[in-house]
Structure formats: C-alpha cells, structure tokens
Design an enzyme around this catalytic site. Sequence first.
Site, PDB file in Angstrom:
ATOM      1  N   LYS A 191       0.698  -1.043   0.059  1.00  0.00           N
ATOM      2  CA  LYS A 191       0.010   0.153   0.145  1.00  0.00           C
ATOM      3  C   LYS A 191       1.309   1.083  -0.118  1.00  0.00           C
ATOM      4  O   LYS A 191       1.272   1.548   0.954  1.00  0.00           O
ATOM      5  CB  LYS A 191      -0.500   0.233   1.037  1.00  0.00           C
ATOM      6  CG  LYS A 191      -1.723   1.411   0.958  1.00  0.00           C
ATOM      7  CD  LYS A 191      -2.913   1.475   2.740  1.00  0.00           C
ATOM      8  CE  LYS A 191      -3.600   2.402   2.917  1.00  0.00           C
ATOM      9  NZ  LYS A 191      -4.523   2.242   3.833  1.00  0.00           N
ATOM     10  N   LYS A 244      -2.173  -1.841  -3.771  1.00  0.00           N
ATOM     11  CA  LYS A 244      -2.738  -0.531  -4.057  1.00  0.00           C
ATOM     12  C   LYS A 244      -1.755   0.997  -4.048  1.00  0.00           C
ATOM     13  O   LYS A 244      -1.328   0.970  -3.026  1.00  0.00           O
ATOM     14  CB  LYS A 244      -3.860  -0.558  -2.613  1.00  0.00           C
ATOM     15  CG  LYS A 244      -4.679   1.064  -2.540  1.00  0.00           C
ATOM     16  CD  LYS A 244      -5.387   1.249  -1.172  1.00  0.00           C
ATOM     17  CE  LYS A 244      -5.899   2.072  -0.336  1.00  0.00           C
ATOM     18  NZ  LYS A 244      -6.644   2.176   1.316  1.00  0.00           N
TER      19      LYS A 244
HETATM   20  C1  PBG Z   1      -7.684   2.941   5.508  1.00  0.00           C
HETATM   21  C2  PBG Z   1      -7.757   2.873   4.218  1.00  0.00           C
HETATM   22  C3  PBG Z   1      -7.680   4.025   3.349  1.00  0.00           C
HETATM   23  C4  PBG Z   1      -8.105   3.321   2.097  1.00  0.00           C
HETATM   24  C5  PBG Z   1      -8.022   1.675   2.448  1.00  0.00           C
HETATM   25  N1  PBG Z   1      -8.442   1.899   3.509  1.00  0.00           N
HETATM   26  C6  PBG Z   1      -7.595   5.147   3.581  1.00  0.00           C
HETATM   27  C7  PBG Z   1      -6.050   6.209   3.772  1.00  0.00           C
HETATM   28  O1  PBG Z   1      -4.529   4.725   3.757  1.00  0.00           O
HETATM   29  O2  PBG Z   1      -5.771   6.882   4.180  1.00  0.00           O
HETATM   30  C8  PBG Z   1      -7.979   4.315   0.995  1.00  0.00           C
HETATM   31  C9  PBG Z   1      -8.831   3.368  -0.160  1.00  0.00           C
HETATM   32  C10 PBG Z   1      -9.110   4.332  -1.216  1.00  0.00           C
HETATM   33  O3  PBG Z   1      -8.853   5.902  -1.996  1.00  0.00           O
HETATM   34  O4  PBG Z   1     -10.467   4.206  -2.353  1.00  0.00           O
HETATM   35  N2  PBG Z   1      -5.884   2.889   5.936  1.00  0.00           N
HETATM   36 ZN    ZN Z   2      -5.509   3.246   7.806  1.00  0.00          ZN
END
Ligand code: PBG
Ligand code: ZN
Length: 322
Positions: A191, A244
């Site tokens: 991520k 992601k």
């Molecule tokens: C929580 C989370 C996030 C997303 C999914 N789970 C946001 C982040 O890390 O700030 C992002 C999903 C999206 O942008 O569609 N940690």
């Molecule tokens: Zn988070």
Amino acid sequence: MIRMRRLRVNETMRSLVRETSVSKSDLVYPVFIIEGSNIKRPVDSMPGIYQYSIDRFDEELKRIQAAGVKTILIFGIPAHKDEVGSEAYNDEGVTQQAIRAIKVKAPDLLVIADVCLCEYTSHGHCGLIRGHEILNDETLVLLGKTAVSLAKAGADVIAPSDMMDGHVAYIRDALDDNGFLNTMIMGYSAKFASGYYAPFRDAAHSAPSFGDRQTYQMDPANGKEAVRECEADIEEGADVIMIKPALPYLDVVKAVSLRTNYPIAAYNVSGEYAMVKVAAQKGWIDEKRIVMENMTAIKRAGAKIIITYHALDVAHWLDEEL
Ligand code: PBG
Ligand code: ZN
C-alpha cells in the site's frame, strides 16, 4: 511480412484470441456505513458513492444484488473517535452492527472488513501515537482485537490496511486463538503513500490531523520493496495479497504475479475513480469504454480480484455484452 492484423479481422476472431477477460466474480464493491439513522449522504468527490446509515443500507444492498456483485468491502464511520480508536474493536461498533445486519439480509454476500484505526482515531492515523510517532507493536494488539471483533460479527475476510509490520501474523494468531480458523486474510500488502486516497478520506473522515502516512505506507518510488512487502505478508499467512492503488502500480502487480501463485487483488482507489467520473461528466471521455479498459488492464497485469467503486456499473456493462 508478419501479418498481425489477421488476428483482428472481426469480433469473432478478436474474441477467439483475446487473452484477458473481466467477470463479475472478479469484482469487490467498497461501501461506507455511517453511524446514525436515515442517512444517505453523497460523497462529493466520488460521484455516485454515498455514505449510508445501517437502516438505509437496504437500498444499496438491493442495487448490489441486482447488479450480481457478490463481494463487498465494508468501511464503518463511527460517531465517536478517540486517541486509541476504541470503536474499532467495540463489539457494538458501527461496523460490527452493519456486518450483522447485512449477514441477516444477504447471508450469501461475501463481506470483507477493512481493519485499520484511521477511521476511528481522533488524530486520523492508522496506529497508536506517542507524540508524533506512530507506534508499531502497540498498534498490533488493537488490530488483533479489531479483527476478532469483526470476525465475530460475521466478516468472511479480514483486510488489514494499516501497514504496520507483522500485522498479518499477529492477526492470524488472534483469529486462530479465537476459533476463526476459516476467516481469510487479505493483506493490503503493498500500500503506497498515495495522493490518490484523497476522496476516500472525505468519504471515511480519516485524514490525518498532523503529518502524513509516509512512515508506514510505501514510497511510490519502490517496486522491489513492494515485492518484499507481498512476500512478507505471504510468509505471515495472508491468503490473498493486495496492491494499492491499482493503475499507477500495475508494474508492481505484474512483478508480484510473476513471483507468487497466491491470488492478487488490486485496489482501484477513490482518486482513480474520481478522475474518471469527472472527465466523463464533462463529456471528455467515454466512461464505459475507459472503465472497461482500466479493468482489463488490471486483469492483464496479473490481478484476479479488482476492488473498485465502478463495480456495479461494470457488472451492468458486462450484462449488456451478453
Ligand atoms: C485506511 C484505508 C484507506 C483506503 C483504504 N483503507 C485510506 C488511507 O490509507 O488513507 C483508501 C481507499 C481509497 O482511496 O479508495 N487505511
Ligand atoms: Zn488507516
């Protein structure tokens, strides 16, 4: 001359040699459930996406079922936030209640529960803090409690998105110790610290109140390290690994798919969605064509599972093609 165009003479020939296809079973639809009653609130930066209170979610459930989408990813937005994200692991929390309600109404719908603290903490970070430091090992304890609480509520899959080290192993042990041997883990393995999450943070009220997420989410410059993150999650017991965002990181999806036989998911995130929607609203692009091209590209790179806010539209477009 090598006549490549022989393969393209008509649609029958093209479909005969087509290497990649998208099907409804690949799709995961993210949903936002907010505490309170009689709420259906549009997310301005994500046209077509709403926050629902549990009592209004039936409407969305019907749309999901009508589209033939079988899997959702659930995000709960609590009314009460505190330093330690208590509502994340409250058995009566909004996410837990929502999962129970959904499982009563749609027992066959596969429910993936996102596990993180950022929607639940007053500071908006994904872990516990000491000063401006985001603590790793102390956070694991709360993630483990959250995962068990969500599994107890009926979640089929636990998806930790916190990017703490050792989270998959910790959560696997916690689930096993509590008898949830068959609850699957889908790691948000690679991520990235991405600008593409901005609309989501409006939808989930989870923007950090200080600093950013760069000490736990990945540097967008690092592809090899992303492969290591996926390998680490697999070693720790993840059943599915996720990359992601999706489209800017398809090289990572490809690299990982060449190295592992585990199923790969790609998360086509909120910013990717918003860019397509706004250009389509302006009439500058053909929405269906662009979205289907994006979905196909994600599959071609090696992902099996696509998490996308376009899921219901894609499902309808797939029906049109039959
Ligand atoms: C929580 C989370 C996030 C997303 C999914 N789970 C946001 C982040 O890390 O700030 C992002 C999903 C999206 O942008 O569609 N940690
Ligand atoms: Zn988070």
